[in-house]
Write a protein that holds these residues in place. Sequence first.
Motif, PDB file in Angstrom:
ATOM      1  N   GLY A 153       0.836  -1.193   0.000  1.00  0.00           N
ATOM      2  CA  GLY A 153       0.000   0.000   0.000  1.00  0.00           C
ATOM      3  C   GLY A 153       0.864   1.234   0.000  1.00  0.00           C
ATOM      4  N   GLY A 154       0.228   2.384  -0.038  1.00  0.00           N
ATOM      5  CA  GLY A 154       1.011   3.614  -0.027  1.00  0.00           C
ATOM      6  C   GLY A 154       0.151   4.836  -0.242  1.00  0.00           C
ATOM      7  N   THR A 155       0.814   5.972  -0.215  1.00  0.00           N
ATOM      8  CA  THR A 155       0.143   7.240  -0.442  1.00  0.00           C
ATOM      9  C   THR A 155       1.167   8.256  -0.923  1.00  0.00           C
ATOM     10  N   ASP A 156       0.671   9.364  -1.419  1.00  0.00           N
ATOM     11  CA  ASP A 156       1.539  10.478  -1.814  1.00  0.00           C
ATOM     12  C   ASP A 156       1.217  11.669  -0.918  1.00  0.00           C
ATOM     13  N   VAL A 157       2.249  12.269  -0.329  1.00  0.00           N
ATOM     14  CA  VAL A 157       2.029  13.420   0.555  1.00  0.00           C
ATOM     15  C   VAL A 157       2.501  14.721  -0.084  1.00  0.00           C
ATOM     16  N   SER A 158       2.894  14.661  -1.352  1.00  0.00           N
ATOM     17  CA  SER A 158       3.414  15.843  -2.036  1.00  0.00           C
ATOM     18  C   SER A 158       2.400  16.511  -2.955  1.00  0.00           C
ATOM     19  N   GLY A 159       1.411  15.748  -3.414  1.00  0.00           N
ATOM     20  CA  GLY A 159       0.486  16.256  -4.416  1.00  0.00           C
ATOM     21  C   GLY A 159       0.996  16.088  -5.824  1.00  0.00           C
ATOM     22  N   LEU A 160       2.166  15.479  -5.983  1.00  0.00           N
ATOM     23  CA  LEU A 160       2.766  15.312  -7.305  1.00  0.00           C
ATOM     24  C   LEU A 160       2.748  13.877  -7.800  1.00  0.00           C
ATOM     25  N   LEU A 167       5.942  -3.609   2.295  1.00  0.00           N
ATOM     26  CA  LEU A 167       6.321  -2.203   2.241  1.00  0.00           C
ATOM     27  C   LEU A 167       5.109  -1.298   2.081  1.00  0.00           C
ATOM     28  N   LEU A 168       5.169  -0.150   2.738  1.00  0.00           N
ATOM     29  CA  LEU A 168       4.238   0.942   2.499  1.00  0.00           C
ATOM     30  C   LEU A 168       5.043   2.060   1.861  1.00  0.00           C
ATOM     31  N   SER A 169       4.628   2.483   0.682  1.00  0.00           N
ATOM     32  CA  SER A 169       5.364   3.510  -0.050  1.00  0.00           C
ATOM     33  C   SER A 169       4.723   4.877   0.170  1.00  0.00           C
ATOM     34  N   VAL A 170       5.435   5.751   0.873  1.00  0.00           N
ATOM     35  CA  VAL A 170       4.967   7.117   1.105  1.00  0.00           C
ATOM     36  C   VAL A 170       5.849   8.045   0.274  1.00  0.00           C
ATOM     37  N   SER A 171       5.292   8.582  -0.812  1.00  0.00           N
ATOM     38  CA  SER A 171       6.102   9.410  -1.705  1.00  0.00           C
ATOM     39  C   SER A 171       6.043  10.878  -1.296  1.00  0.00           C
ATOM     40  N   MET A 172       7.212  11.504  -1.283  1.00  0.00           N
ATOM     41  CA  MET A 172       7.331  12.928  -1.022  1.00  0.00           C
ATOM     42  C   MET A 172       8.292  13.525  -2.037  1.00  0.00           C
ATOM     43  N   ALA A 173       8.256  14.832  -2.182  1.00  0.00           N
ATOM     44  CA  ALA A 173       9.061  15.489  -3.214  1.00  0.00           C
ATOM     45  C   ALA A 173      10.130  16.362  -2.589  1.00  0.00           C
ATOM     46  N   PHE A 174      11.319  16.291  -3.140  1.00  0.00           N
ATOM     47  CA  PHE A 174      12.425  17.156  -2.773  1.00  0.00           C
ATOM     48  C   PHE A 174      12.698  18.111  -3.931  1.00  0.00           C
ATOM     49  N   GLY A 175      13.181  19.294  -3.604  1.00  0.00           N
ATOM     50  CA  GLY A 175      13.552  20.238  -4.653  1.00  0.00           C
ATOM     51  C   GLY A 175      12.411  21.038  -5.211  1.00  0.00           C
ATOM     52  N   GLU A 176      11.233  20.967  -4.597  1.00  0.00           N
ATOM     53  CA  GLU A 176      10.086  21.743  -5.052  1.00  0.00           C
ATOM     54  C   GLU A 176       9.909  22.951  -4.137  1.00  0.00           C
ATOM     55  N   ALA A 177      10.120  24.145  -4.651  1.00  0.00           N
ATOM     56  CA  ALA A 177      10.168  25.354  -3.834  1.00  0.00           C
ATOM     57  C   ALA A 177       8.866  25.633  -3.103  1.00  0.00           C
ATOM     58  N   ASN A 200      -1.150   5.923  -4.745  1.00  0.00           N
ATOM     59  CA  ASN A 200      -0.579   4.761  -4.074  1.00  0.00           C
ATOM     60  C   ASN A 200       0.884   4.946  -3.682  1.00  0.00           C
ATOM     61  N   GLY A 201       1.459   6.106  -3.994  1.00  0.00           N
ATOM     62  CA  GLY A 201       2.853   6.355  -3.640  1.00  0.00           C
ATOM     63  C   GLY A 201       3.844   5.564  -4.449  1.00  0.00           C
ATOM     64  N   THR A 202       3.425   4.984  -5.561  1.00  0.00           N
ATOM     65  CA  THR A 202       4.306   4.127  -6.353  1.00  0.00           C
ATOM     66  C   THR A 202       4.794   4.795  -7.628  1.00  0.00           C
ATOM     67  N   GLN A 203       4.634   6.099  -7.716  1.00  0.00           N
ATOM     68  CA  GLN A 203       5.191   6.855  -8.836  1.00  0.00           C
ATOM     69  C   GLN A 203       6.410   7.618  -8.339  1.00  0.00           C
ATOM     70  N   PRO A 204       7.618   7.210  -8.722  1.00  0.00           N
ATOM     71  CA  PRO A 204       8.807   7.945  -8.297  1.00  0.00           C
ATOM     72  C   PRO A 204       8.724   9.406  -8.742  1.00  0.00           C
ATOM     73  N   ILE A 205       8.987  10.341  -7.828  1.00  0.00           N
ATOM     74  CA  ILE A 205       8.796  11.762  -8.120  1.00  0.00           C
ATOM     75  C   ILE A 205      10.010  12.581  -7.685  1.00  0.00           C
ATOM     76  N   GLY A 206      10.113  13.786  -8.231  1.00  0.00           N
ATOM     77  CA  GLY A 206      11.137  14.728  -7.835  1.00  0.00           C
ATOM     78  C   GLY A 206      12.434  14.588  -8.599  1.00  0.00           C
ATOM     79  N   ASP A 207      13.391  15.450  -8.248  1.00  0.00           N
ATOM     80  CA  ASP A 207      14.682  15.472  -8.936  1.00  0.00           C
ATOM     81  C   ASP A 207      15.477  14.189  -8.737  1.00  0.00           C
ATOM     82  N   ILE A 208      15.259  13.521  -7.633  1.00  0.00           N
ATOM     83  CA  ILE A 208      16.000  12.298  -7.327  1.00  0.00           C
ATOM     84  C   ILE A 208      14.995  11.162  -7.123  1.00  0.00           C
TER      85      ILE A 208
END
Length: 408
Positions: free
Chosen positions: A74-81, A130-140, A85-93
């Motif tokens: 399972g998972g979630t995204d806390v960035s809005g990007l 695993l629980l995938s919680v996606s967050m974004a780095f490098g977003e101003a 399900n948090g399974t989409q790799p996001i951000g600069d890294i």
Amino acid sequence: MRLRKLLAASLTLVSVFVFTQPVSADAIRDREYWIKDYGFNNAWKITKGAGVRVAVIDTGIDATHPDLVGAVAGGTDVSGLGNQNGTQPIGDISYHGTMVASLLAGRGHGSASSSNFSNGVIGTAPQAELLSVSMAFGEANLNTDDQVAKGIRWAVDNGAQVINLSLTRNSSDWPQSWDEAFLYAFEHDVVVVAAAGNRASGTDQVGAPATIPGVLVVAGVDRNAKASNQASTNGLTIAVSAPATDLVSAYPGADYKIWSGTSGAAPIVSGLVALVRSQFPNLDASNVINRIIQTATPQTAEDFSPVYGFGLIDPVKALTAEVRPVQENPLGSLADWIRLYRKSDAGADSATNTDDPSEIGQISAPITQSQVKDSEGFDTTQIVPIGVYVIFGILVVRSVARALRRRK
């Protein structure tokens, strides 16, 4: 500028990681030296972490990678990007979360009829969920502190028994939103594992969340089990040490890469925590942590070292040794720290003492070996003097050292 810039914002992929050439899948398993060197292969005769949920709060996990198929529950995204399900790799890294996840709970791949897939990356707890919680780095426009806090609460509410944080603020302090989030995790019997940081990325001493009392902090060693000069750092809050160099990991798109850093050492230990929780389902988080540090192998004449913590992890001993139970977390109490040192700040957030609201609460990119130190890479708005952390760390070290002497 009173708060330092996000390091990730100005870094390219190459400057974040030192990669070798892509590695073919059939050469992966032999490169995972820590599996045999640290005895994980023998620990798996006892348990592989089944029934334990581990949250990876990072840049998202590519659940379609051959070595991670079936690992993400399972998972979630806390960035809005990202996706829901948090399974989409996001951000600069964006690849970082997948690499971390594979070291923790990679399944490998091979014959569908085989119970022990022989190709690809296998994590230290290959049957953990695993629980995938996606967050974004490098977003101003995104508050990364808030993303971490939100991710921790979501993970706890969705059954995480372990939370892996391969990231750092590069400063000893943390925002009050983290007080609440980490307390929430501790009160719900969750073990929080954090990377100590790397000198190569400008971290000379451990930074939050590795300064938070009660967190299981992981330092990094090289292939010879010696403290890495680049892929680790020092600090009185370090608990144990684990491999941090020449780590082969899954990479989004069915690929593989080799990297270094305590970002990789932390999930190796999170996997060990999952093994212990699987083998001892009735142990609370404090005693899970105690079992791991009590069975670690000291690397100095003293029981504790600010370089290695209480020593190198020993998976088999952690699962088999007789360990005297404890009544509280041997790595300290965040609740006590808050009562002693937050004082009355009228609810002000320690990361919000700035004249520029656009720079509130930002943290650095996940820890990697080759990150370049930013000239403005340190937060100057400390809510308490660094001496407070030093004193607290000394008290924790002394209490655990006494416990270690008693068991001898």
